[in-house]
Design a protein around this motif. Structure first.
Motif, PDB file in Angstrom:
ATOM      1  N   ILE A  84       0.824  -1.211   0.000  1.00 46.98           N
ATOM      2  CA  ILE A  84       0.000   0.000   0.000  1.00 46.98           C
ATOM      3  C   ILE A  84       0.857   1.260   0.000  1.00 46.98           C
ATOM      4  O   ILE A  84       0.375   2.349   0.330  1.00 46.98           O
ATOM      5  CB  ILE A  84      -0.983   0.020   1.198  1.00 46.98           C
ATOM      6  N   ASP A  85       2.120   1.108  -0.384  1.00 51.78           N
ATOM      7  CA  ASP A  85       2.971   2.274  -0.571  1.00 51.78           C
ATOM      8  C   ASP A  85       2.881   2.785  -2.004  1.00 51.78           C
ATOM      9  O   ASP A  85       3.653   3.639  -2.418  1.00 51.78           O
ATOM     10  CB  ASP A  85       4.420   1.947  -0.213  1.00 51.78           C
ATOM     11  N   ARG A  86       1.942   2.238  -2.759  1.00 52.08           N
ATOM     12  CA  ARG A  86       1.679   2.674  -4.129  1.00 52.08           C
ATOM     13  C   ARG A  86       0.173   2.653  -4.336  1.00 52.08           C
ATOM     14  O   ARG A  86      -0.580   2.131  -3.513  1.00 52.08           O
ATOM     15  CB  ARG A  86       2.338   1.728  -5.132  1.00 52.08           C
ATOM     16  N   GLY A  87      -0.305   3.254  -5.413  1.00 50.26           N
ATOM     17  CA  GLY A  87      -1.736   3.252  -5.697  1.00 50.26           C
ATOM     18  C   GLY A  87      -2.171   1.981  -6.412  1.00 50.26           C
ATOM     19  O   GLY A  87      -1.388   1.357  -7.126  1.00 50.26           O
ATOM     20  N   TRP A  88      -3.432   1.596  -6.195  1.00 47.87           N
ATOM     21  CA  TRP A  88      -4.023   0.432  -6.865  1.00 47.87           C
ATOM     22  C   TRP A  88      -5.335   0.850  -7.488  1.00 47.87           C
ATOM     23  O   TRP A  88      -6.156   1.509  -6.854  1.00 47.87           O
ATOM     24  CB  TRP A  88      -4.268  -0.709  -5.872  1.00 47.87           C
ATOM     25  N   ARG A  89      -5.543   0.464  -8.728  1.00 47.63           N
ATOM     26  CA  ARG A  89      -6.747   0.849  -9.460  1.00 47.63           C
ATOM     27  C   ARG A  89      -7.756  -0.297  -9.411  1.00 47.63           C
ATOM     28  O   ARG A  89      -7.440  -1.438  -9.758  1.00 47.63           O
ATOM     29  CB  ARG A  89      -6.379   1.221 -10.894  1.00 47.63           C
ATOM     30  N   ILE A  90      -8.961   0.039  -8.986  1.00 39.27           N
ATOM     31  CA  ILE A  90      -9.989  -0.965  -8.696  1.00 39.27           C
ATOM     32  C   ILE A  90     -11.226  -0.718  -9.550  1.00 39.27           C
ATOM     33  O   ILE A  90     -11.643   0.423  -9.764  1.00 39.27           O
ATOM     34  CB  ILE A  90     -10.379  -0.915  -7.203  1.00 39.27           C
ATOM     35  N   GLY A  91     -11.825  -1.819 -10.003  1.00 41.44           N
ATOM     36  CA  GLY A  91     -13.132  -1.759 -10.643  1.00 41.44           C
ATOM     37  C   GLY A  91     -14.153  -2.484  -9.773  1.00 41.44           C
ATOM     38  O   GLY A  91     -13.812  -3.474  -9.121  1.00 41.44           O
ATOM     39  N   LEU A  92     -15.354  -1.997  -9.727  1.00 41.11           N
ATOM     40  CA  LEU A  92     -16.417  -2.621  -8.931  1.00 41.11           C
ATOM     41  C   LEU A  92     -17.531  -3.093  -9.854  1.00 41.11           C
ATOM     42  O   LEU A  92     -17.994  -2.332 -10.710  1.00 41.11           O
ATOM     43  CB  LEU A  92     -16.965  -1.649  -7.891  1.00 41.11           C
ATOM     44  N   VAL A  93     -17.927  -4.346  -9.684  1.00 43.25           N
ATOM     45  CA  VAL A  93     -18.992  -4.924 -10.509  1.00 43.25           C
ATOM     46  C   VAL A  93     -20.184  -5.238  -9.610  1.00 43.25           C
ATOM     47  O   VAL A  93     -20.088  -6.065  -8.702  1.00 43.25           O
ATOM     48  CB  VAL A  93     -18.529  -6.208 -11.222  1.00 43.25           C
ATOM     49  N   GLY A  94     -21.308  -4.591  -9.876  1.00 40.68           N
ATOM     50  CA  GLY A  94     -22.516  -4.781  -9.076  1.00 40.68           C
ATOM     51  C   GLY A  94     -22.807  -3.550  -8.250  1.00 40.68           C
ATOM     52  O   GLY A  94     -22.312  -3.424  -7.127  1.00 40.68           O
ATOM     53  N   VAL A  95     -23.590  -2.625  -8.799  1.00 40.88           N
ATOM     54  CA  VAL A  95     -23.817  -1.343  -8.138  1.00 40.88           C
ATOM     55  C   VAL A  95     -25.175  -1.336  -7.453  1.00 40.88           C
ATOM     56  O   VAL A  95     -26.057  -0.515  -7.749  1.00 40.88           O
ATOM     57  CB  VAL A  95     -23.678  -0.175  -9.138  1.00 40.88           C
ATOM     58  N   GLY A  96     -25.371  -2.297  -6.547  1.00 41.31           N
ATOM     59  CA  GLY A  96     -26.547  -2.291  -5.683  1.00 41.31           C
ATOM     60  C   GLY A  96     -26.231  -1.523  -4.409  1.00 41.31           C
ATOM     61  O   GLY A  96     -25.324  -0.685  -4.371  1.00 41.31           O
ATOM     62  N   ASN A  97     -26.971  -1.823  -3.343  1.00 37.53           N
ATOM     63  CA  ASN A  97     -26.754  -1.094  -2.090  1.00 37.53           C
ATOM     64  C   ASN A  97     -25.336  -1.281  -1.550  1.00 37.53           C
ATOM     65  O   ASN A  97     -24.669  -0.317  -1.153  1.00 37.53           O
ATOM     66  CB  ASN A  97     -27.774  -1.541  -1.035  1.00 37.53           C
ATOM     67  N   LEU A  98     -24.859  -2.526  -1.542  1.00 34.97           N
ATOM     68  CA  LEU A  98     -23.519  -2.787  -1.035  1.00 34.97           C
ATOM     69  C   LEU A  98     -22.457  -2.153  -1.943  1.00 34.97           C
ATOM     70  O   LEU A  98     -21.501  -1.540  -1.462  1.00 34.97           O
ATOM     71  CB  LEU A  98     -23.278  -4.288  -0.917  1.00 34.97           C
ATOM     72  N   GLY A  99     -22.643  -2.306  -3.241  1.00 36.32           N
ATOM     73  CA  GLY A  99     -21.689  -1.719  -4.174  1.00 36.32           C
ATOM     74  C   GLY A  99     -21.589  -0.214  -4.025  1.00 36.32           C
ATOM     75  O   GLY A  99     -20.491   0.353  -4.032  1.00 36.32           O
ATOM     76  N   ARG A 100     -22.715   0.444  -3.854  1.00 31.11           N
ATOM     77  CA  ARG A 100     -22.712   1.896  -3.682  1.00 31.11           C
ATOM     78  C   ARG A 100     -22.008   2.287  -2.387  1.00 31.11           C
ATOM     79  O   ARG A 100     -21.262   3.276  -2.350  1.00 31.11           O
ATOM     80  CB  ARG A 100     -24.149   2.430  -3.685  1.00 31.11           C
ATOM     81  N   SER A 121     -25.293  -4.735 -14.826  1.00 27.96           N
ATOM     82  CA  SER A 121     -26.046  -5.272 -15.969  1.00 27.96           C
ATOM     83  C   SER A 121     -27.452  -4.714 -16.047  1.00 27.96           C
ATOM     84  O   SER A 121     -28.175  -4.975 -17.017  1.00 27.96           O
ATOM     85  CB  SER A 121     -26.109  -6.801 -15.871  1.00 27.96           C
ATOM     86  N   ASP A 122     -27.862  -3.950 -15.048  1.00 24.95           N
ATOM     87  CA  ASP A 122     -29.225  -3.413 -14.987  1.00 24.95           C
ATOM     88  C   ASP A 122     -29.317  -2.126 -15.810  1.00 24.95           C
ATOM     89  O   ASP A 122     -28.643  -1.138 -15.497  1.00 24.95           O
ATOM     90  CB  ASP A 122     -29.596  -3.131 -13.526  1.00 24.95           C
ATOM     91  N   PRO A 123     -30.155  -2.111 -16.857  1.00 23.72           N
ATOM     92  CA  PRO A 123     -30.282  -0.893 -17.671  1.00 23.72           C
ATOM     93  C   PRO A 123     -30.694   0.325 -16.858  1.00 23.72           C
ATOM     94  O   PRO A 123     -30.354   1.463 -17.226  1.00 23.72           O
ATOM     95  CB  PRO A 123     -31.367  -1.266 -18.692  1.00 23.72           C
ATOM     96  N   ALA A 124     -31.418   0.092 -15.749  1.00 20.86           N
ATOM     97  CA  ALA A 124     -31.850   1.221 -14.926  1.00 20.86           C
ATOM     98  C   ALA A 124     -30.702   1.834 -14.143  1.00 20.86           C
ATOM     99  O   ALA A 124     -30.792   2.968 -13.674  1.00 20.86           O
ATOM    100  CB  ALA A 124     -32.951   0.764 -13.957  1.00 20.86           C
ATOM    101  N   VAL A 125     -29.624   1.080 -13.987  1.00 19.49           N
ATOM    102  CA  VAL A 125     -28.470   1.544 -13.218  1.00 19.49           C
ATOM    103  C   VAL A 125     -27.368   2.068 -14.134  1.00 19.49           C
ATOM    104  O   VAL A 125     -26.675   3.041 -13.810  1.00 19.49           O
ATOM    105  CB  VAL A 125     -27.918   0.400 -12.333  1.00 19.49           C
ATOM    106  N   ILE A 126     -27.213   1.435 -15.291  1.00 16.57           N
ATOM    107  CA  ILE A 126     -26.175   1.844 -16.246  1.00 16.57           C
ATOM    108  C   ILE A 126     -26.384   3.306 -16.642  1.00 16.57           C
ATOM    109  O   ILE A 126     -27.490   3.726 -16.980  1.00 16.57           O
ATOM    110  CB  ILE A 126     -26.207   0.946 -17.497  1.00 16.57           C
ATOM    111  N   GLY A 127     -25.328   4.082 -16.573  1.00 14.13           N
ATOM    112  CA  GLY A 127     -25.388   5.499 -16.917  1.00 14.13           C
ATOM    113  C   GLY A 127     -25.557   6.402 -15.718  1.00 14.13           C
ATOM    114  O   GLY A 127     -25.300   7.610 -15.819  1.00 14.13           O
ATOM    115  N   SER A 128     -25.979   5.840 -14.578  1.00 18.91           N
ATOM    116  CA  SER A 128     -26.085   6.651 -13.369  1.00 18.91           C
ATOM    117  C   SER A 128     -24.683   6.928 -12.829  1.00 18.91           C
ATOM    118  O   SER A 128     -23.713   6.255 -13.175  1.00 18.91           O
ATOM    119  CB  SER A 128     -26.931   5.944 -12.312  1.00 18.91           C
ATOM    120  N   VAL A 129     -24.570   7.936 -11.995  1.00 19.96           N
ATOM    121  CA  VAL A 129     -23.275   8.330 -11.439  1.00 19.96           C
ATOM    122  C   VAL A 129     -23.228   7.969  -9.962  1.00 19.96           C
ATOM    123  O   VAL A 129     -24.109   8.351  -9.187  1.00 19.96           O
ATOM    124  CB  VAL A 129     -23.024   9.838 -11.633  1.00 19.96           C
TER     125      VAL A 129
END
Length: 211
Positions: A84-100, A121-129
């Motif tokens: 952790i003496d350097r940065g790590w780039r992370i992606g998150l898959v699944g933007v439900g309550n826990l993901g948020r 994968s939810d069209p209602a979630v895709i595009g939200s910020v």
């Protein structure tokens, strides 16, 4: 001298305790202390002084008899050991309550973990910020791993979708996965997988209460 290239295999429980030592040393440093003993670290962590010394001995000799450990130096060395003496780039898959909630967790940025992309994968979630990141379709995962140089993926999808998501991430070149889906996943030997099943953790507590 640090013999990290020739050290003995380190138990996973020891690695997890290193994270605790790292955080405790931050508090000691904030208090203005320049040195700390294994006894003090033990009292602050709940481990024994002997355990503290054994854990650190896996990675070299850090302390001086009668003086203890140099707080700033030991914390820097633990940061390097934990990566952790350097940065790590992370992606998150699944933007439900826990993901948020995970996207908004300030501890990631504080430790150098940068959530650079979110997928669903939810069209209602895709595009939200969410926390400054526009949610992308899961089909864009491979391209994002390449373009955003994502090194680690956090999976918070339903159990039935988790293996497919993990397979996609691995095919894209991801070698570290943190899984919150309540299911057993299969990964090749070169991929590091850590799973957090909240129900199992609660069941451990209920077992302890029942006993």
């Amino acid at each position: 001298m640090d013999d990290t290239n020739q050290r003995r295999p380190v138990p996973p429980t020891t690695v997890r305790r290193l994270s605790t030592y790292y955080r405790v040393l931050g508090a000691v440093l904030a208090d203005g202390q320049s040195n700390v003993s294994s006894e003090t670290l033990a009292s602050m962590t709940g481990f024994t002084a002997a355990q503290v010394r054994r854990d650190l001995a896996y990675f070299g000799s850090f302390g001086k008899r009668g003086v203890g450990y140099a707080v700033s130096l030991l914390r820097q060395r633990l940061a390097a050991i934990l990566g952790i003496d350097r940065g790590w780039r992370i992606g998150l898959v699944g933007v439900g309550n826990l993901g948020r909630a995970l996207m908004a967790y300030p501890g990631f940025n504080n430790q150098g973990f940068d959530a650079v992309a979110a997928f669903d994968s939810d069209p209602a979630v895709i595009g939200s910020v969410v926390n400054g990141q526009r949610v992308r379709p899961i089909g864009n995962l491979a391209a994002a791993v390449r373009d955003e140089q994502i090194e680690m993926v956090i999976v918070t999808v339903p159990a039935e979708a988790a293996q497919q998501v993990v397979d996609q991430a691995i095919a894209a070149g991801v070698r570290a996965i943190l899984n919150f889906a309540p299911t057993q996943l299969r990964v090749p030997s070169h991929v590091q997988l850590s799973s957090v099943d909240l129900a199992v953790e609660v069941e451990y507590l209920t077992y302890s209460l029942a006993e």
